[in-house]
Scaffold this motif. Structure first.
Motif, PDB file in Angstrom:
ATOM      1  N   VAL A 119     -24.472 -29.104 -15.858  1.00 55.23           N
ATOM      2  CA  VAL A 119     -23.265 -30.032 -16.006  1.00 55.23           C
ATOM      3  C   VAL A 119     -22.792 -30.345 -14.832  1.00 55.23           C
ATOM      4  O   VAL A 119     -23.201 -30.008 -13.447  1.00 55.23           O
ATOM      5  CB  VAL A 119     -22.161 -29.098 -16.703  1.00 55.23           C
ATOM      6  N   ARG A 150     -26.191 -34.800 -22.153  1.00 57.53           N
ATOM      7  CA  ARG A 150     -25.584 -34.755 -21.046  1.00 57.53           C
ATOM      8  C   ARG A 150     -25.149 -36.130 -20.631  1.00 57.53           C
ATOM      9  O   ARG A 150     -25.727 -37.031 -20.908  1.00 57.53           O
ATOM     10  CB  ARG A 150     -26.778 -34.349 -19.936  1.00 57.53           C
ATOM     11  N   GLU A 164     -30.380 -27.345 -19.095  1.00 54.44           N
ATOM     12  CA  GLU A 164     -29.416 -28.333 -19.026  1.00 54.44           C
ATOM     13  C   GLU A 164     -28.262 -27.874 -18.041  1.00 54.44           C
ATOM     14  O   GLU A 164     -27.654 -26.679 -17.895  1.00 54.44           O
ATOM     15  CB  GLU A 164     -28.713 -28.366 -20.287  1.00 54.44           C
TER      16      GLU A 164
END
Length: 295
Positions: free
Chosen positions: A39, A87, A37
């Motif tokens: 950002v 997200r 994941e």
């Protein structure tokens, strides 16, 4: 060769490949490896730069328009893990990255929301949802999983699902003597035979997909009918010899023909048995598909 067989084979050969064969669907670099994941803008920056020009990508070969192409790209990024659960998806950021209008972004996110991949809430915005919320029976999600990090699990799960659905559908279909459907099924077997003789795998796969879809639709069970699209998707994205009908051969053709004969004789047990033989897993698949999970 029947007129239908000739027409279908000619159309398949002359088509601009709007429908690709198994294993030939549009694939993107980020669907090949699991992604942690990320950002901020890093998830966008990690993608192939050419993906930024949605309107110029070959993904449009299926004629789904700009928002359809963006759905395809974002969907694969979510399923591959490049856009992890929770997200945030900022429309302005997406529009800039993929060079599309706000309207296209909005329409695309609505489609993804309907598939359970994202959620939009007031004062929270749009976020990626966890796998448990996805509509895993959606044909697009089946395709994206089939060419992403979860490809082996997807293939095994599809095979297991087909083993549950199709033998039952074959048994039920034998009790519904609709001659026009039986004729159509026979036509599909004829088309597959001619296609196999000519080495035309695309026509074979199209006729095969229609055969299985028709069989489920004639079962007389409306809930099973809703699953016909899943079977078609499974045949299109199997990507390997998961079941006996995944590769054109005489044995596969014979099993299809026996199913048609059993339906004509209203012999449900024979139709079910022939379908189970057709779906028999190839020995070499054990090296590709993970063993059944222990519970």
């Amino acid at each position: 060769m029947s007129t239908l067989a000739h027409t279908m084979m000619t159309a398949a050969r002359s088509a601009d490949s709007g429908l690709t064969g198994p294993g030939e669907l549009d694939r993107y670099p980020y669907a090949e490896t699991p992604g942690a994941e990320r950002v901020g803008a890093s998830a966008w920056e990690s993608a192939d730069p050419e993906l930024g020009r949605v309107g110029r990508r070959a993904a449009g070969s299926r004629g789904r328009g700009l928002h359809g192409q963006l759905v395809q790209q974002l969907g694969q990024m979510i399923v591959s893990g490049d856009l992890g659960a929770d997200r945030p998806l900022v429309p302005e950021e997406i529009g800039q990255r993929f060079e599309v209008s706000r309207t296209v972004v909005r329409e695309s996110l609505r489609v993804l929301e309907a598939k359970g991949l994202v959620s939009a809430r007031p004062n929270v915005g749009t976020r990626v949802r966890p796998v448990s919320d996805w509509n895993l029976l959606d044909p697009d999600i089946i395709e994206w999983r089939a060419f992403g990090p979860q490809r082996d699990d997807q293939r095994r799960e599809l095979s297991e699902l087909r083993w549950t659905i199709e033998p039952l559908a074959a048994r039920l279909a034998a009790g519904h003597g609709r001659e026009e459907v039986q004729q159509r099924l026979g036509d599909m077997v004829e088309i597959m035979g001619h296609a196999m003789a000519q080495g035309d795998s695309l026509t074979f796969s199209r006729a095969d997909a229609e055969f299985h879809s028709l069989l489920i639709q004639v079962s007389g069970n409306r809930m099973l009918e809703h699953l016909s699209g899943i079977v078609s998707a499974a045949l299109q994205v199997s990507g390997g010899p998961v079941a006996g009908c995944d590769r054109p051969n005489e044995a596969s053709l014979g099993h299809h023909a026996r199913i048609v004969d059993a339906l004509a004789a209203a012999d449900g047990a024979a139709a079910e048995a022939a379908m189970r033989q057709l779906l028999t897993v190839h020995p070499e698949v054990e090296r590709v598909v993970p063993a059944p999970r222990e519970h």
